[in-house]
Design an enzyme around this catalytic site. Structure first.
Site, PDB file in Angstrom:
ATOM      1  N   GLU A 179     -13.291 -13.430 -12.702  1.00 49.08           N
ATOM      2  CA  GLU A 179     -11.978 -14.035 -12.538  1.00 49.08           C
ATOM      3  C   GLU A 179     -10.903 -12.965 -12.725  1.00 49.08           C
ATOM      4  OE1 GLU A 179      -9.081 -15.675 -11.643  1.00 49.08           O
ATOM      5  OE2 GLU A 179     -10.575 -17.294 -11.770  1.00 49.08           O
ATOM      6  N   GLY A 180     -10.077 -12.779 -11.699  1.00 48.47           N
ATOM      7  CA  GLY A 180      -9.078 -11.724 -11.736  1.00 48.47           C
ATOM      8  C   GLY A 180      -8.064 -11.843 -12.856  1.00 48.47           C
ATOM      9  N   ASP A 215      -2.711  -8.737  -7.398  1.00 49.37           N
ATOM     10  CA  ASP A 215      -2.445  -9.128  -6.005  1.00 49.37           C
ATOM     11  C   ASP A 215      -3.273 -10.367  -5.668  1.00 49.37           C
ATOM     12  OD1 ASP A 215      -1.916  -9.186  -3.274  1.00 49.37           O
ATOM     13  OD2 ASP A 215      -3.381  -7.628  -2.815  1.00 49.37           O
ATOM     14  N   HIS A 264      -7.565  -8.367  -8.043  1.00 43.68           N
ATOM     15  CA  HIS A 264      -8.028  -9.163  -6.894  1.00 43.68           C
ATOM     16  C   HIS A 264      -8.226  -8.180  -5.735  1.00 43.68           C
ATOM     17  CE1 HIS A 264      -5.791 -11.948  -9.499  1.00 43.68           C
ATOM     18  NE2 HIS A 264      -6.493 -12.928  -8.978  1.00 43.68           N
ATOM     19  N   SER A 272      -6.441  -1.744  -0.934  1.00 40.21           N
ATOM     20  CA  SER A 272      -5.974  -1.021  -2.125  1.00 40.21           C
ATOM     21  C   SER A 272      -7.099  -0.289  -2.851  1.00 40.21           C
ATOM     22  CB  SER A 272      -5.242  -1.973  -3.075  1.00 40.21           C
ATOM     23  OG  SER A 272      -5.996  -3.130  -3.355  1.00 40.21           O
ATOM     24  N   GLU A 303     -13.278  -8.478  -7.998  1.00 41.89           N
ATOM     25  CA  GLU A 303     -13.144  -9.415  -6.883  1.00 41.89           C
ATOM     26  C   GLU A 303     -13.964 -10.668  -7.175  1.00 41.89           C
ATOM     27  OE1 GLU A 303     -12.357 -11.681  -3.994  1.00 41.89           O
ATOM     28  OE2 GLU A 303     -11.262  -9.778  -4.187  1.00 41.89           O
ATOM     29  N   HIS A 350       0.815  -1.211   0.000  1.00 41.96           N
ATOM     30  CA  HIS A 350       0.000   0.000   0.000  1.00 41.96           C
ATOM     31  C   HIS A 350       0.855   1.270   0.000  1.00 41.96           C
ATOM     32  CE1 HIS A 350      -3.453  -2.609   1.699  1.00 41.96           C
ATOM     33  NE2 HIS A 350      -3.471  -2.565   0.376  1.00 41.96           N
TER      34      HIS A 350
END
Length: 284
Positions: free
Chosen positions: A142-143, A163, A41, A99, A117, A18
């Protein structure tokens, strides 16, 4: 899907990720032109450190908990901590931004956020947390498909954060594939990939694959809170950043030693280097 980021919110890995994210956003904001922020994500966006999940592990005490008590902070830490302080106006550390919330609060009216997400419950909570901000779109998919689905963006400048939960053994490889997909669609994109430091053999392969990737240039920043060869626990974490904005490397040269000193547990340490250096222009 057993991973829930709330168990780990605010830990040393979150602090590194971060802090670098806030610096990327600050450097992007120096130019008036809009940028898009993509999060593959994204998680919830907001976390209660005294809630059931975070309090069960207490990992935040060795992360944001240490920065909360720190004095003589580097200037580059201030924007990050200002957001955390604003969420905890009574001076007691309880709430922590993920984030998506950092990006929402530190971006501008002309910028746009696209958050993804996969976890159904977390996705619904993310939508609730982002409701009311017309600049933000939340996707429940799906990320790994984010680069293909959302790039190129209408904005010429884009920051993509990858991430993943790292529950599966192929996720480092999929990070490289997503990096290649992103640069195949927008060569100028800034892509930041977070990863845990635990299995040195897997990481060595990851580094080699990154060096062969389509990234025009690639900066590696790592923070260790234990010896990096200790495979019994999370020794630290890192980010690789493609096309990092000018000034980031110099900032990290100041930030990483300070973080290693503040967050180190059994053994603090750091690394900052280039996995792919910018290609020479060929001009004399």
């Amino acid at each position: 899907m057993n991973y829930r980021h709330a168990f780990h919110a605010g830990n040393h890995a979150d602090v590194l990720k971060h802090l670098i994210l806030t610096r990327l956003l600050a450097l992007l904001s120096k130019k008036e032109a809009p940028f898009a922020y993509l999060d593959s994500h994204a998680g919830l966006g907001l976390y209660d450190l005294l809630g059931d999940q975070a309090s069960r592990t207490g990992e935040y005490l060795e992360g944001i908990g240490r920065l909360w008590q720190a004095t003589q902070l580097p200037d580059a830490v201030e924007a990050y901590l200002e957001v955390v302080r604003a969420m905890n106006p009574d001076g007691e550390l309880r709430y922590y931004p993920g984030s998506p919330e950092l990006a929402r609060l530190l971006s501008r009216e002309q910028d746009r956020l696209q958050l993804n997400e996969k976890h159904p419950e977390d996705g619904r909570l993310l939508k609730d947390n982002m409701r009311g901000d017309r600049r933000v779109a939340v996707h429940l998919g799906e990320g790994w498909l984010v680069p293909r689905a959302l790039m190129p963006t209408r904005e010429k400048r884009v920051l993509l954060l990858i991430d993943p939960p790292f529950e599966k053994t192929d996720e480092l490889q999929r990070c490289v594939e997503a990096l290649n997909e992103a640069h195949g669609r927008m060569r100028q994109a800034i892509v930041a990939i977070w990863y845990p430091i635990k299995d040195e053999r897997q990481l060595s392969r990851f580094y080699r694959d990154l060096q062969k990737s389509a990234a025009p240039k690639l900066l590696r920043a790592e923070l260790y809170v234990h010896a990096p060869d200790d495979a019994t626990r999370l020794s630290g974490s890192g980010l690789v950043i493609s096309n990092p904005p000018w000034g980031l490397e110099d900032e990290l040269k100041q930030l990483l030693p300070w973080l290693a000193d503040v967050l180190g547990q059994s053994q603090g340490g750091w690394r900052l280097d280039w996995l792919i250096e910018e290609a020479a222009s060929g001009k004399p």
